[in-house]
Design an enzyme around this catalytic site. Structure first.
Site, mmCIF file in Angstrom:
data_model
loop_
_atom_site.group_PDB
_atom_site.id
_atom_site.type_symbol
_atom_site.label_atom_id
_atom_site.label_comp_id
_atom_site.label_asym_id
_atom_site.label_seq_id
_atom_site.Cartn_x
_atom_site.Cartn_y
_atom_site.Cartn_z
ATOM 1 N N SER A 12 -32.729 -38.483 -49.305
ATOM 2 C CA SER A 12 -34.118 -38.425 -48.852
ATOM 3 C C SER A 12 -34.793 -39.786 -49.046
ATOM 4 C CB SER A 12 -34.857 -37.309 -49.596
ATOM 5 O OG SER A 12 -36.090 -37.014 -49.001
ATOM 6 N N ASP A 52 -31.762 -30.751 -40.304
ATOM 7 C CA ASP A 52 -32.664 -31.418 -41.244
ATOM 8 C C ASP A 52 -33.699 -32.258 -40.486
ATOM 9 O OD1 ASP A 52 -33.907 -32.620 -43.347
ATOM 10 O OD2 ASP A 52 -32.113 -33.614 -44.150
ATOM 11 N N HIS A 77 -32.550 -29.511 -46.061
ATOM 12 C CA HIS A 77 -32.669 -30.845 -46.645
ATOM 13 C C HIS A 77 -32.115 -30.915 -48.068
ATOM 14 C CE1 HIS A 77 -34.194 -34.907 -46.902
ATOM 15 N NE2 HIS A 77 -34.971 -34.625 -47.931
#
Length: 515
Positions: free
Chosen positions: A335, A392, A446
Site C-alpha cells: 500500500s 484491489d 487490499h
C-alpha cells in the site's frame, strides 16, 4: 428400496443422507461399474423382483469396493481449451455424481481427504519444504531480466521469494502496532522487530514524517486520538542476511528494506495530496511524483531524520561493512509502503558509486509518478515487480481528470500530468481462490495476507489457483473471517479451529511451495 449397510458404513454420514433423500429421482442407466451388463443401477419401483435385488446388491458390493480404496494418487490436472480437466480419476469420480445431485458438490468438498487437507491449512503449524538453492540464478530472480519467463506459469522459487518478502512487510506492520506511539521528548528508543526469517537481523529503524498537521480543534474534539495524530511514525526497518548457509543458498548477502502501509490520520491526509510535483534535485522538470508520498519520504521529524536520509545513511554503512561481497538491495512494501518503496529505490540507486542491484517487490501499491518518473527508474536500472490483485481499487489510484477522453491513450503516454505504473506486473485475482467469497469487501481485496494467500495459490493465468497450495489459512481466517466462505468457517469451528485463539507474533521460518 433401502440402501445396503455396506454403503452406510463406508460413506460419510452427510453423503448417506444425500443418497437416502434423492434415491427416488434415479432413472434406469447402464452401470458404469459393470458396463457389460444392461441392467438398472437403481430401480424407482419400490416392489422390485428378487433378480433385480440380487443385481442391486452386486452393484452396491462393487461400489463398496471402490469406496474402500485408499491412498489414491492425486489426479493430474491438465489445462485444455481454457478449462481444467482431470486425468487418471478413479471409477467413483468417473461416475460424476455431482451432475446428478446438486448437493453432491458440497459433499465432495467435505470428503475425508478434503477435510484433512482443510484441517492442515487451518492449523497454526505450517508445512515446510526445502528452500531451493538460487546460486548463480539469483540475479534472474532479483529481476535482471524483468522476471521474463518466470511469471506465467509462476516459477516456484520466485513464488517462494515473493511470499518471503511479503512476510517481511507483515513484520513491519506487527512492529508498528505493537508500539505505535512516538516519544515527543527525544529520540525514539531502539525497537524490537520479530522477523519471519532468523537468518536476517534488523540494523536500523525507519521513520516517516508528514509535512502537514491537523487543525487544533481536532485535539479539542477528540483529545484521545493519541498516536493517530502524531506527525512522525515508525514505518519500517532495514535488515541484512547474517547467516552463512542462507547467504550461500541465495548466492549473495541480501539487504532488505521493509515498509508498512498507511496507519495514522496524517498518513491518510498525505495519501490524498494527489497533485504531481517535481522531484527535488532532478534536472528534468517532466519527472514528477505524488506530492503526499514525496512529503513522507523527504520530511524530517523533530527527533528523527527523514526516511530518505535514513536509508541512504544505512545503505552506505552496510556497503562499506560488506565491501567485496556480492550484495543485493531488496525493497518491499504494501500500500503506502509500496509507493514509498519506489521513492526509496530511486534515492539509494544513485547514492554512491557501485550500488548493488536494487529490486522492488510491491504489494497493492498505488501509482506514484508520471512517465518521466518511470523513465528515471529505468535509466537507473531499478527493477520493480508489482503484485496486483485484480479487485484491489488502491492499485488504480491516483487518477487525475483527463483533458481529452478521445486522446486518452496518447495522453497517458506523453502527458507529464498523468500517472503511470512502474515495472513488471504479477496479477492475481480474489475470485480465483476457492476459500474466499466471490464478493469479498474492499478491505479484503487490499489485505496483505489475502495477497500472500493468492500468490501462494497462483500457478498460471490458465490455472489461477493450484490444488497443492501450502500456505496456512489460519491467518486469513483470523484477519478476514467474514470474507472466507461459510463452508470453511463452519468446518473450522467443527474442527476446533477457533479464530480468537490465533496470535501471530511471526513464525520463525516460512512455508515454501511444493517441489
Amino acid at each position: 428400496m433401502q440402501i445396503g449397510v455396506g454403503v452406510g458404513s463406508t460413506l460419510p454420514a452427510q453423503n448417506l443422507n444425500v443418497f437416502q433423500t434423492r434415491r427416488a429421482s434415479f432413472k434406469c442407466h447402464k452401470s458404469p461399474l459393470n458396463p457389460s451388463a444392461h441392467r438398472p443401477v437403481f430401480s424407482c419401483v419400490s416392489s422390485a423382483s428378487s433378480t433385480e435385488s440380487t443385481r442391486t446388491r452386486e452393484h452396491i458390493s462393487n461400489l463398496e469396493k471402490v469406496l474402500q480404496k485408499t491412498n489414491q494418487p492425486e489426479p493430474e490436472r491438465v489445462v485444455s481449451n481454457g478449462s481444467i480437466e482431470t486425468k487418471g480419476r478413479g471409477l467413483l469420480e468417473g461416475l460424476n455424481l455431482s451432475r446428478i445431485w446438486s448437493e453432491m458438490k458440497a459433499a465432495e468438498e467435505m470428503s475425508p481427504r478434503h477435510l484433512n487437507r482443510l484441517k492442515r491449512l487451518l492449523s497454526k503449524t505450517m508445512e515446510y519444504s526445502p528452500r531451493n538453492s538460487l546460486g548463480s540464478r539469483w540475479r534472474e530472480y532479483h529481476g535482471c531480466n524483468d522476471w521474463s519467463g518466470l511469471l506465467d506459469p509462476l516459477d516456484e522459487n520466485l513464488r517462494r521469494e515473493v511470499v518471503r518478502y511479503g512476510e517481511f512487510v507483515q513484520a513491519a506492520y506487527h512492529g508498528f502496532h505493537s508500539n505505535p506511539a512516538m516519544s515527543t521528548n527525544g529520540a525514539p528508543l531502539p525497537r524490537h522487530v520479530a522477523l519471519p526469517d532468523r537468518s536476517y537481523k534488523v540494523t536500523k529503524s525507519l521513520y516517516a514524517t508528514s509535512s502537514v498537521g491537523l487543525p487544533k480543534w481536532v485535539d479539542d474534539v477528540a483529545p484521545d486520538l493519541g498516536w493517530m495524530t502524531q506527525r512522525s511514525s515508525w514505518i519500517g526497518y532495514v535488515a541484512v542476511c547474517d547467516d552463512k548457509r542462507e547467504i550461500h543458498r541465495m548466492g549473495r548477502r541480501d539487504i532488505v528494506i521493509a515498509l508498512r502501509g498507511t496507519a495514522t490520520c496524517l498518513e491518510w491526509a498525505e495519501n490524498l495530496r494527489a497533485q504531481l510535483v517535481e522531484i527535488p534535485g532532478s534536472d528534468d522538470p517532466t519527472q514528477r511524483v505524488e506530492c503526499g508520498f514525496l512529503s513522507l519520504h523527504k520530511t524530517r521529524g523533530s527527533h528523527v531524520p527523514s526516511l530518505a536520509e535514513s536509508v541512504v545513511e544505512e545503505i552506505k554503512r552496510l556497503m562499506k561493512k560488506y565491501k567485496g561481497e556480492n550484495l543485493s538491495i531488496t525493497i518491499t512494501g504494501h500500500s503506502l509502503g509500496a509507493a514509498l518503496s519506489l521513492l526509496v529505490a530511486d534515492e539509494i540507486s544513485s547514492c554512491a558509486p557501485d550500488v548493488p542491484p536494487v529490486a522492488v517487490f510491491s504489494f497493492g501499491g498505488p501509482k506514484v509518478g508520471n512517465k518521466g518518473f518511470v523513465d528515471r527508474l529505468n535509466q537507473k536500472n531499478v527493477k520493480v515487480l508489482r503484485i496486483v490483485n485484480n479487485q484491489d481499487m488502491i492499485t488504480k489510484v491516483p487518477v487525475l481528470p483527463s483533458v481529452s477522453i478521445s486522446a486518452k491513450s496518447e495522453q497517458e503516454e506523453d502527458n507529464p500530468w498523468t500517472y503511470t505504473h512502474v515495472g513488471t506486473e504479477l496479477r492475481v485475482d480474489t475470485k480465483m481462490s476457492p476459500y474466499l467469497k466471490p464478493n469479498v469487501d474492499v478491505a479484503c481485496c487490499h489485505d496483505l495476507e489475502a495477497y500472500l494467500h493468492l500468490v501462494d495459490g497462483f500457478l498460471s493465468s490458465k490455472c489461477p489457483f493450484r490444488s497443492n497450495a501450502k500456505r496456512s489459512l489460519a491467518r486469513l481466517l483470523h484477519d478476514q473471517g467474514s470474507n472466507v466462505k461459510q463452508l470453511y468457517t463452519n468446518r473450522a469451528l467443527s474442527l476446533n479451529v477457533e479464530k480468537d485463539r490465533f496470535s501471530f507474533p511471526m513464525a520463525s521460518c516460512l512455508p515454501s511451495p511444493s517441489q
